[in-house]
Design a protein around this motif. Sequence first.
Motif, PDB file in Angstrom:
ATOM      1  N   THR A  42       0.814  -1.067   0.149  1.00 52.42           N
ATOM      2  CA  THR A  42       0.114   0.027   0.023  1.00 52.42           C
ATOM      3  C   THR A  42       0.995   1.009   0.058  1.00 52.42           C
ATOM      4  O   THR A  42       0.579   2.328  -0.846  1.00 52.42           O
ATOM      5  CB  THR A  42      -0.939  -0.104   1.179  1.00 52.42           C
ATOM      6  OG1 THR A  42      -1.624  -1.156   1.129  1.00 52.42           O
ATOM      7  CG2 THR A  42      -1.799   1.344   1.305  1.00 52.42           C
ATOM      8  N   GLU A 160      -9.371  -1.320   2.303  1.00 52.75           N
ATOM      9  CA  GLU A 160      -8.220   0.049   2.320  1.00 52.75           C
ATOM     10  C   GLU A 160      -8.204   0.270   0.955  1.00 52.75           C
ATOM     11  O   GLU A 160      -8.206  -0.692   0.169  1.00 52.75           O
ATOM     12  CB  GLU A 160      -7.128  -0.387   2.984  1.00 52.75           C
ATOM     13  CG  GLU A 160      -5.667   0.629   2.994  1.00 52.75           C
ATOM     14  CD  GLU A 160      -4.702  -0.176   3.236  1.00 52.75           C
ATOM     15  OE1 GLU A 160      -4.134   0.012   4.631  1.00 52.75           O
ATOM     16  OE2 GLU A 160      -3.971  -0.851   2.280  1.00 52.75           O
ATOM     17  N   VAL A 168      -4.126   7.318   1.778  1.00 50.93           N
ATOM     18  CA  VAL A 168      -4.627   6.085   2.086  1.00 50.93           C
ATOM     19  C   VAL A 168      -5.948   6.150   2.923  1.00 50.93           C
ATOM     20  O   VAL A 168      -5.737   6.825   4.010  1.00 50.93           O
ATOM     21  CB  VAL A 168      -3.430   5.305   2.825  1.00 50.93           C
ATOM     22  CG1 VAL A 168      -3.835   3.687   3.070  1.00 50.93           C
ATOM     23  CG2 VAL A 168      -2.353   5.125   1.681  1.00 50.93           C
ATOM     24  N   SER A 170      -8.176   4.072   5.116  1.00 51.39           N
ATOM     25  CA  SER A 170      -7.838   2.561   5.718  1.00 51.39           C
ATOM     26  C   SER A 170      -9.049   2.410   6.604  1.00 51.39           C
ATOM     27  O   SER A 170      -9.156   3.073   7.718  1.00 51.39           O
ATOM     28  CB  SER A 170      -6.682   2.484   6.492  1.00 51.39           C
ATOM     29  OG  SER A 170      -6.592   1.127   6.864  1.00 51.39           O
ATOM     30  N   SER A 171     -10.016   1.666   6.089  1.00 48.31           N
ATOM     31  CA  SER A 171     -11.192   1.239   7.049  1.00 48.31           C
ATOM     32  C   SER A 171     -11.228  -0.205   7.075  1.00 48.31           C
ATOM     33  O   SER A 171     -12.281  -0.956   6.721  1.00 48.31           O
ATOM     34  CB  SER A 171     -12.555   1.522   6.103  1.00 48.31           C
ATOM     35  OG  SER A 171     -12.379   3.021   5.783  1.00 48.31           O
ATOM     36  N   MET A 172     -10.330  -0.674   7.833  1.00 46.43           N
ATOM     37  CA  MET A 172     -10.151  -2.055   7.889  1.00 46.43           C
ATOM     38  C   MET A 172     -10.867  -2.791   9.159  1.00 46.43           C
ATOM     39  O   MET A 172     -10.336  -3.471   9.966  1.00 46.43           O
ATOM     40  CB  MET A 172      -8.794  -2.491   8.229  1.00 46.43           C
ATOM     41  CG  MET A 172      -7.996  -2.202   6.852  1.00 46.43           C
ATOM     42  SD  MET A 172      -8.253  -3.383   5.322  1.00 46.43           S
ATOM     43  CE  MET A 172      -7.010  -4.779   5.911  1.00 46.43           C
ATOM     44  N   LYS A 185     -16.441   2.372   2.868  1.00 46.46           N
ATOM     45  CA  LYS A 185     -16.042   1.055   2.107  1.00 46.46           C
ATOM     46  C   LYS A 185     -17.269   1.108   0.836  1.00 46.46           C
ATOM     47  O   LYS A 185     -16.574   0.674  -0.303  1.00 46.46           O
ATOM     48  CB  LYS A 185     -15.845   0.097   2.908  1.00 46.46           C
ATOM     49  CG  LYS A 185     -16.996  -0.714   3.421  1.00 46.46           C
ATOM     50  CD  LYS A 185     -16.574  -1.995   4.125  1.00 46.46           C
ATOM     51  CE  LYS A 185     -18.117  -2.598   4.677  1.00 46.46           C
ATOM     52  NZ  LYS A 185     -18.231  -1.866   6.008  1.00 46.46           N
ATOM     53  N   ARG A 200      -6.233  -3.596   0.285  1.00 44.76           N
ATOM     54  CA  ARG A 200      -6.470  -4.624   1.352  1.00 44.76           C
ATOM     55  C   ARG A 200      -8.027  -4.676   1.687  1.00 44.76           C
ATOM     56  O   ARG A 200      -8.717  -3.712   1.336  1.00 44.76           O
ATOM     57  CB  ARG A 200      -5.776  -4.319   2.563  1.00 44.76           C
ATOM     58  CG  ARG A 200      -4.276  -4.268   2.299  1.00 44.76           C
ATOM     59  CD  ARG A 200      -3.371  -3.576   3.518  1.00 44.76           C
ATOM     60  NE  ARG A 200      -3.482  -4.271   4.745  1.00 44.76           N
ATOM     61  CZ  ARG A 200      -3.593  -3.823   5.894  1.00 44.76           C
ATOM     62  NH1 ARG A 200      -3.878  -2.604   6.054  1.00 44.76           N
ATOM     63  NH2 ARG A 200      -3.702  -4.652   6.818  1.00 44.76           N
TER      64      ARG A 200
ATOM     65  N   THR B 428      -9.807   6.980  11.106  1.00 47.73           N
ATOM     66  CA  THR B 428      -8.471   7.780  10.971  1.00 47.73           C
ATOM     67  C   THR B 428      -8.839   9.011  10.592  1.00 47.73           C
ATOM     68  O   THR B 428     -10.060   9.265   9.991  1.00 47.73           O
ATOM     69  CB  THR B 428      -7.691   6.939  10.028  1.00 47.73           C
ATOM     70  OG1 THR B 428      -8.392   7.222   8.511  1.00 47.73           O
ATOM     71  CG2 THR B 428      -7.660   5.650  10.368  1.00 47.73           C
ATOM     72  N   GLU B 431      -9.985   8.963   7.094  1.00 49.40           N
ATOM     73  CA  GLU B 431     -11.433   8.683   6.824  1.00 49.40           C
ATOM     74  C   GLU B 431     -12.358   9.732   7.112  1.00 49.40           C
ATOM     75  O   GLU B 431     -13.287  10.096   6.307  1.00 49.40           O
ATOM     76  CB  GLU B 431     -11.673   7.520   7.770  1.00 49.40           C
ATOM     77  CG  GLU B 431     -11.300   6.199   7.486  1.00 49.40           C
ATOM     78  CD  GLU B 431     -11.558   5.134   8.364  1.00 49.40           C
ATOM     79  OE1 GLU B 431     -11.049   5.157   9.561  1.00 49.40           O
ATOM     80  OE2 GLU B 431     -12.517   4.208   8.018  1.00 49.40           O
TER      81      GLU B 431
END
Lengths: 459, 459
Positions: A42, A160, A168, A170-172, A185, A200, B428, B431
């Motif tokens: 990433t 992500e 980046v 990132s919503s993991m 997402k 990801r 984050t 986000e």
Amino acid sequence: MQIAAIVGGGNVLTGDDVSARSVDWLSAAGCRAGAIVRPASTDELAAVMRACHGAHQPVVTHGGLTGLVHGAEAEPSEVVISLERMTTIEDIDPIGNTLTVQAGAPLQKVQEAAEGAGRQFALDLGARGSCTIGGNIATNAGGIRVIRYGMMRQQVLGLEAVLADGTVVSSMNRMLKNNAGFDLKQLFIGSEGTLGIVTRAVLQLRPPTSDVQTALVACPSFEAVTGLLAHMGQALGGNLAAFEAMWQSHYRLLTEQSGRHTPPLATDAPFYVILESLGTDAESHAALFSKALEAALEQQLIEDAVVAHSASQRQGIWDIREDIEGLIQTLAPLFTFDVSLPIAEMERYVAKVEAAITHDWPDGRMVTFGHLGDGNLHLSVSVGSHADETRHAVEAHVYSPLAELGGSVSAEHGIGLEKRAYLSISRTPEEIALMHTLKQAMDPLGLLNRHKVLAPAAG
Amino acid sequence: MQIAAIVGGGNVLTGDDVSARSVDWLSAAGCRAGAIVRPASTDELAAVMRACHGAHQPVVTHGGLTGLVHGAEAEPSEVVISLERMTTIEDIDPIGNTLTVQAGAPLQKVQEAAEGAGRQFALDLGARGSCTIGGNIATNAGGIRVIRYGMMRQQVLGLEAVLADGTVVSSMNRMLKNNAGFDLKQLFIGSEGTLGIVTRAVLQLRPPTSDVQTALVACPSFEAVTGLLAHMGQALGGNLAAFEAMWQSHYRLLTEQSGRHTPPLATDAPFYVILESLGTDAESHAALFSKALEAALEQQLIEDAVVAHSASQRQGIWDIREDIEGLIQTLAPLFTFDVSLPIAEMERYVAKVEAAITHDWPDGRMVTFGHLGDGNLHLSVSVGSHADETRHAVEAHVYSPLAELGGSVSAEHGIGLEKRAYLSISRTPEEIALMHTLKQAMDPLGLLNRHKVLAPAAG
């Protein structure tokens, strides 16, 4: 070169290394991009996108290249971002039923890893060996178990993505429930790489199902088909996993006409349905399935049925439904379509399209099958030519009736370049304007998969 | 007055008609809005929003007012839009399994209409009689069957919303599959009315389930609880519908300590779980459920169990779990929380929070229950005060550990005003920046539920 410094010189392909790559498995057309860049992480991809953003360099994202709507096509002025080096399965949590993976991993690798952990990954489709998780997400893939498990969107808990400017996001998330702010997402699922590059994902795993029951049945009418759908849904409860319909045209073509498959049932019924149920306790599940079929026979929803008693019998039934090679061989040149519409309207719709085709091409043929339980039909039309103008004429017949039915020009394949001109059949001007608003807000320079899904904005 | 001309004078409430309305069922606080406007249709609402947009008039949307995060609060300078006159069920399609409804319809009305058509609507929660479909959508409601059917997001096939400028975005899709362009409805689901006002929806109906099996079981350890989740998921296949856990603290409080419920099982186990399975064929489903429980006993995943043999026994089990009144009565003043986190981390998390609470308030108490199968816990904390500063101190203990666990400060209740300050624990900076980008793109004047979910952007 700035990008080579990020990913390493060996991971920037040019010249023959680019053109030797096929971007379309149907046409086998070569890649025309200026270069192919293969980041390993990433962070590398984010750095690549920062560089591209600074240079106003448009990019096209490549996953497994199994798409059907020319979404992977690139022009010489564009750079391809290939996720082929990002294939790691990072984590499996058997308690939370999650699998964390890089977007370039093939679907089958994820399926096998889930099975190795005593779980299953629910998405399945024919291209499983080549297609990637990132591609499945970007196109919101469907497949053969949607009626039970939903589309790819329903399998994604977290994600992500790298935005056009290299940010980046990132919503993991790893939980079934998370209402902390907008569910970002969803923006990246099904938007075909136009709003961000998926890097990801956290995927939901399911308990394994140890018993599968499969039957091919013949139905005396379309009313019986829809009655059967309601009946089996109720009788099998949460176990019904596939309800795949074949019009007589499709069943007959691939059995007695092509000689490719021995017909398990006589070919004179107007409709055939493959029923599949996934259960746990073998004995009681088999009994439940038999009981449901017997009741369907009594209610004259079906007039004949054959139940698979072995894996090879099961495969024999599915082979008819899935014989795309047979379709091509017997109908070529042919055009294929992937539409959805309310189930109650399907019989009239198919008859209307078929009548329009044979009116314009008296020797034309159309055969129909599809994931009926999902409202999704695949039409195969053969009119003796593969020319673009013929395609457009056929497209008009297939797509136009969908407008008043509230149908979709793309149930599961996406829009890409191929269906872009028909988007307005399925979406209102206000919807398309909102799509442009989102694209403009998230990718104001228009760098990501440009001109895919949405035509360049007017004015 | 322009708006009165649109909706009729009787549908613009002011003065006492506004302040007499409670906007918060917990505090019973009155509505402080300048007016309440009650449009009868999407067209009226669109005209109202065009007028508000022209006047830069901010609005707050009201559904059933059953929210828990102060999302319905309005200031005197704001106008409330109430959907209370838009409650029509417009269509039920039993073949396609869809129900089309206006957003102001109560959930229970939709459930009953689905049952009347021989189907079911899968979402269910305690506030069913008051909460509305629009509110369920705007907050992505969860409830007690998420493990089987998913949250509200999974029940919505199509949706119509009015944007801040009065534009009507109608995405009234009726199919399980539709990949024609961006899936815009996802923007409006769970964004708490900040991006648009939901006016109509197409909901997915399910086949009815005719047999319900319910048990209360006692587990010897948290490891046994997670083992039981995996076991029941596998043994019951698609039928498992609820996996609700109660820590001993919660079970004991509501049974022997409060005297409100006779404990169906002894109160000395560390964990209790309510298991529920929804099946079709009564005989085989009951046998499957018994077999699964017996195997769990043999594997020592459970040490005792009671199975409900009547509707009243079933209700007796659920009454313990759902006795919010009992919680309030025995613990008041109390603070309640709705968090989610990876299941494997729950035991440590709960112990850590409890230790922090009792460290700061030696007489403090915390009891825990929740939708464990969904990763969702509800914590009830009582420290002898209901003051705001005490609340903030408790919040810090509850929310802080979630950051490193990837947990969420809101599993199902949403952010509203109450949790806005804690959003950054679960999301984050990138986000949150993207959320602001979307808000800015879709509601540049900041008219819709302003300051909810997102704090005003800095600078």
